[in-house]
Design a protein around this motif. Structure first.
Motif, PDB file in Angstrom:
ATOM      1  N   UNK A  74      -2.516   4.449   1.459  1.00 51.17           N
ATOM      2  CA  UNK A  74      -3.489   4.948   2.430  1.00 51.17           C
ATOM      3  C   UNK A  74      -2.779   5.511   3.654  1.00 51.17           C
ATOM      4  N   UNK A  75      -3.540   5.970   4.635  1.00 50.84           N
ATOM      5  CA  UNK A  75      -2.954   6.625   5.822  1.00 50.84           C
ATOM      6  C   UNK A  75      -2.122   5.670   6.651  1.00 50.84           C
ATOM      7  N   UNK A  76      -2.380   4.388   6.518  1.00 50.78           N
ATOM      8  CA  UNK A  76      -1.618   3.394   7.273  1.00 50.78           C
ATOM      9  C   UNK A  76      -0.356   2.951   6.532  1.00 50.78           C
ATOM     10  N   UNK A  77      -0.086   3.578   5.380  1.00 54.30           N
ATOM     11  CA  UNK A  77       1.110   3.227   4.622  1.00 54.30           C
ATOM     12  C   UNK A  77       0.976   1.963   3.795  1.00 54.30           C
ATOM     13  N   UNK A  78      -0.263   1.528   3.565  1.00 58.77           N
ATOM     14  CA  UNK A  78      -0.495   0.348   2.742  1.00 58.77           C
ATOM     15  C   UNK A  78      -0.790   0.767   1.302  1.00 58.77           C
ATOM     16  N   UNK A  79      -0.354  -0.062   0.365  1.00 51.25           N
ATOM     17  CA  UNK A  79      -0.541   0.249  -1.056  1.00 51.25           C
ATOM     18  C   UNK A  79      -1.618  -0.644  -1.650  1.00 51.25           C
ATOM     19  N   UNK A  80      -2.395  -0.060  -2.565  1.00 52.05           N
ATOM     20  CA  UNK A  80      -3.460  -0.799  -3.240  1.00 52.05           C
ATOM     21  C   UNK A  80      -3.418  -0.507  -4.737  1.00 52.05           C
ATOM     22  N   UNK A  81      -4.159  -1.312  -5.484  1.00 50.49           N
ATOM     23  CA  UNK A  81      -4.243  -1.132  -6.930  1.00 50.49           C
ATOM     24  C   UNK A  81      -5.098   0.072  -7.283  1.00 50.49           C
ATOM     25  N   UNK A  82      -4.763   0.722  -8.377  1.00 53.19           N
ATOM     26  CA  UNK A  82      -5.571   1.776  -8.989  1.00 53.19           C
ATOM     27  C   UNK A  82      -5.971   1.281 -10.376  1.00 53.19           C
ATOM     28  N   UNK A  83      -6.864   1.992 -11.075  1.00 56.10           N
ATOM     29  CA  UNK A  83      -7.191   1.560 -12.447  1.00 56.10           C
ATOM     30  C   UNK A  83      -5.954   1.409 -13.333  1.00 56.10           C
ATOM     31  N   UNK A  84      -4.979   2.305 -13.177  1.00 59.36           N
ATOM     32  CA  UNK A  84      -3.747   2.185 -13.976  1.00 59.36           C
ATOM     33  C   UNK A  84      -2.933   0.972 -13.542  1.00 59.36           C
ATOM     34  N   UNK A  85      -2.818   0.751 -12.236  1.00 61.31           N
ATOM     35  CA  UNK A  85      -2.019  -0.370 -11.731  1.00 61.31           C
ATOM     36  C   UNK A  85      -2.601  -1.716 -12.129  1.00 61.31           C
ATOM     37  N   UNK A  86      -3.910  -1.772 -12.367  1.00 58.95           N
ATOM     38  CA  UNK A  86      -4.534  -3.030 -12.806  1.00 58.95           C
ATOM     39  C   UNK A  86      -3.861  -3.552 -14.079  1.00 58.95           C
ATOM     40  N   UNK A  87      -3.391  -2.638 -14.931  1.00 65.88           N
ATOM     41  CA  UNK A  87      -2.767  -3.062 -16.181  1.00 65.88           C
ATOM     42  C   UNK A  87      -1.377  -3.653 -15.974  1.00 65.88           C
ATOM     43  N   UNK A  88      -0.824  -3.542 -14.765  1.00 62.82           N
ATOM     44  CA  UNK A  88       0.457  -4.174 -14.458  1.00 62.82           C
ATOM     45  C   UNK A  88       0.286  -5.612 -13.981  1.00 62.82           C
ATOM     46  N   UNK A  89      -0.952  -6.018 -13.717  1.00 60.85           N
ATOM     47  CA  UNK A  89      -1.206  -7.412 -13.345  1.00 60.85           C
ATOM     48  C   UNK A  89      -0.959  -8.321 -14.552  1.00 60.85           C
TER      49      UNK A  89
END
Length: 336
Positions: A74-89
């Protein structure tokens, strides 16, 4: 809106950089980044402090992955999960965390780096890199072997239900899953066909990770230890070879198929679950797997005609090929 066409020159450059993305994905999986984003967005600095890694380096890796929709910044430089990243959990339904760790292991990475030599000689460099053939190495290294078998189970979980649902197992009484690993595919078969009794056949160290008991199917499924190059359990209506034949050369495959042919009950069949390479220039998952086999193993992905010839040498004949919703097909053979 139609996405812009990639210039042919840029396509070549992007392909050349492909290994960088694999390395970044491997790093995210090894560090367990996705598990730490379940509660919401976090900065790379916060993640790095918890993980005990270098913050700026982690940021650069995550920024790259965000550019291909694995994580989002995001604009603050924070990272979040995406639908693809969910599969890395590690705890997500259908998690591919273990599959990514397997696919980016050095057992595949290092031999692929010497693919030119393989093409020159026709021989995999695996033995001289790791000191012994592929499966011997995995047996000798419990850590790498566990990563491989857990990864195969993870990868298979994504496809097992869809593949099992593409074949009518209901007329059968006994099904042997040859080299069936932890039992993921056989579990789906048994759940879909309540009258079937199963045999999960593999080496003892693999069967120790069997999931049959956890699935509540112990009364209908027998675990049998053995070496499929010596013999397979006798008297079954179907012998499943899922992701097995593609590991081996033709001569070895014929030996295994002959064991299945000798063991199967009257009217039995062999079900080979592998990719079937189609003709033409279109993309197909089997073409990627085929080059992976070329680099690390003695096997290969095969065409319909390749399977027809293999079966003929084992006193079998190809009866039909059933497509599935995955890249895999079910190639059925019966007694010749």
């Amino acid at each position: 809106m139609t996405p812009p066409t990639v210039h042919p020159a840029q396509r070549i450059v992007d392909l050349g950089f492909g290994f960088i993305l694999s390395g970044a994905l491997s790093t995210a999986a090894e560090l367990g980044v996705a598990d730490r984003l379940v509660q919401g967005p976090r900065s790379a600095a916060s993640l790095a402090e918890e993980l005990g890694v270098h913050a700026q380096s982690l940021y650069r890796v995550l920024r790259l992955l965000a550019s291909v929709e694995v994580f989002a910044e995001d604009e603050a430089g924070r990272f979040s999960l995406t639908p693809a990243a969910e599969y890395l959990r590690t705890d997500a339904p259908g998690s591919l965390h273990s599959a990514v760790r397997m696919l980016t292991q050095k057992i595949f990475w290092a031999p692929t780096g010497e693919l030119t030599q393989t093409v020159r000689t026709g021989q995999t460099p695996f033995d001289h890199i790791f000191g012994k053939p592929f499966f011997d190495y995995l047996t000798s290294d419990p850590v790498q072997g566990d990563i491989f078998h857990q990864g195969m189970s993870s990868l298979s979980d994504m496809e097992n239900k869809a593949i099992a649902g593409s074949y009518d197992f209901t007329p059968l009484r006994r099904v042997v899953d040859v080299g069936g690993g932890h039992g993921g595919f056989l579990i789906e078969v048994l759940q879909a066909a309540p009258q079937v009794r199963g045999v999960l056949f593999d080496h003892a160290h693999v069967l120790s990770g069997s999931r049959v008991a956890r699935a509540g199917l112990s009364e209908r499924c027998e675990l049998v230890e053995g070496d499929f190059f010596q013999a397979v359990p006798a008297g079954a209506d179907a012998y499943v070879l899922k992701r097995i034949l593609h590991d081996w050369n033709d001569e070895t495959c014929v030996t295994l198929l002959r064991h299945c042919r000798s063991a199967m009950a009257e009217g039995g069949r062999v079900l080979v679950v592998d990719t079937v390479i189609p003709p033409g220039n279109g993309p197909h998952g089997g073409k990627v797997l085929d080059v992976m086999m070329l680099a690390s193993l003695p096997g290969r992905e095969r065409t319909e005609e390749d399977f027809r010839k293999l079966f003929a040498q084992a006193d079998l004949k190809l009866s039909r090929i059933l497509p599935t919703p995955t890249a895999m097909s079910i190639t059925e053979a019966v007694a010749a």
